[in-house]
Design a protein around this motif. Structure first.
Motif, short mmCIF file in Angstrom:
data_model
loop_
_atom_site.label_atom_id
_atom_site.label_comp_id
_atom_site.label_asym_id
_atom_site.label_seq_id
_atom_site.Cartn_x
_atom_site.Cartn_y
_atom_site.Cartn_z
N LEU A 20 0.84 -1.19 0.00
CA LEU A 20 0.00 0.00 0.00
C LEU A 20 0.88 1.24 0.00
CD1 LEU A 20 -2.41 -1.07 2.89
CD2 LEU A 20 -2.87 -1.19 0.45
N PRO A 21 0.36 2.37 -0.48
CA PRO A 21 1.13 3.62 -0.36
C PRO A 21 1.29 3.98 1.11
CG PRO A 21 -0.77 3.89 -1.82
CD PRO A 21 -0.89 2.55 -1.18
N SER A 22 2.43 4.53 1.45
CA SER A 22 2.69 4.94 2.83
C SER A 22 1.74 6.05 3.24
CB SER A 22 4.13 5.41 2.98
OG SER A 22 4.35 5.95 4.26
N LEU A 43 -9.05 -9.31 3.50
CA LEU A 43 -9.26 -8.00 2.90
C LEU A 43 -10.34 -7.22 3.63
CD1 LEU A 43 -8.94 -9.00 -0.85
CD2 LEU A 43 -7.22 -7.95 0.63
N THR A 44 -11.35 -7.91 4.13
CA THR A 44 -12.40 -7.24 4.91
C THR A 44 -11.81 -6.67 6.20
OG1 THR A 44 -14.11 -8.64 3.99
CG2 THR A 44 -14.61 -7.56 6.09
N ARG A 45 -10.90 -7.39 6.83
CA ARG A 45 -10.25 -6.86 8.04
C ARG A 45 -9.56 -5.53 7.75
NH1 ARG A 45 -6.56 -10.78 11.39
NH2 ARG A 45 -6.76 -9.03 12.82
N LEU A 49 -10.67 -1.38 8.86
CA LEU A 49 -9.76 -0.46 9.54
C LEU A 49 -9.65 0.89 8.83
CD1 LEU A 49 -6.93 -2.97 10.44
CD2 LEU A 49 -8.51 -1.85 12.02
N GLY A 50 -10.39 1.03 7.74
CA GLY A 50 -10.38 2.29 7.02
C GLY A 50 -9.55 2.27 5.74
N LEU A 51 -8.95 1.15 5.43
CA LEU A 51 -8.16 1.03 4.20
C LEU A 51 -9.09 0.53 3.10
CD1 LEU A 51 -5.07 -0.66 5.85
CD2 LEU A 51 -5.34 1.75 5.27
N ARG A 52 -9.92 1.42 2.60
CA ARG A 52 -11.03 1.05 1.72
C ARG A 52 -10.63 0.55 0.34
NH1 ARG A 52 -14.78 0.14 5.25
NH2 ARG A 52 -15.26 1.92 6.54
N SER A 53 -9.53 1.00 -0.19
CA SER A 53 -9.19 0.64 -1.57
C SER A 53 -8.20 -0.52 -1.63
CB SER A 53 -8.63 1.86 -2.29
OG SER A 53 -7.45 2.28 -1.64
N VAL A 54 -8.38 -1.50 -0.78
CA VAL A 54 -7.47 -2.64 -0.75
C VAL A 54 -8.06 -3.78 -1.57
CG1 VAL A 54 -6.38 -4.35 0.73
CG2 VAL A 54 -6.59 -2.00 1.51
N TYR A 55 -7.30 -4.19 -2.59
CA TYR A 55 -7.71 -5.30 -3.45
C TYR A 55 -6.51 -6.22 -3.65
CZ TYR A 55 -11.71 -2.41 -4.48
OH TYR A 55 -12.83 -1.65 -4.34
#
Length: 104
Positions: A20-22, A43-45, A49-55
């Motif tokens: 992820l970007p820092s 990925l749901t975890r 936590l607010g990291l919405r664009s995690v794929y």
């Protein structure tokens, strides 16, 4: 998102690694490791936590055996570090990343 992957463990759970970007915005990346029952839950975890664009697209950079050991030995099963190529940097709990900055 580039730079991620997963490893299925003998018990059926998985360890997912994503880059992820820092949050500091220095152009650096961080590597986050998550231990969960399956990829979707991992990925749901992160999203919770607010990291919405995690794929996770593909399995180009699965976690190394050392990374798997690190996340399995952490009580939260969720760790990160800023320099994945720097073996001298220690892993941090996710709450250290998401902690609000203290005013000076």
């Amino acid at each position: 998102m580039a730079g991620g992957g997963f490893s299925r463990l003998p018990g059926g759970s998985v360890v997912v690694a994503v880059a992820l970007p820092s949050p500091a915005g220095e152009g650096r990346r961080i590597r986050v490791l998550v231990h969960a029952a399956n990829r979707a839950r991992a990925l749901t975890r992160l999203r919770n936590l607010g990291l919405r664009s995690v794929y996770l697209r593909g399995n180009s950079e699965p976690p190394t055996p050392d990374e798997i050991t690190a996340v399995l030995h952490h009580p939260d099963g969720l760790i990160w570090r800023t320099a994945p190529d720097d073996v001298d940097e220690l892993w941090h709990p996710i709450r250290a990343l998401l902690r609000p900055a203290r005013p000076a």
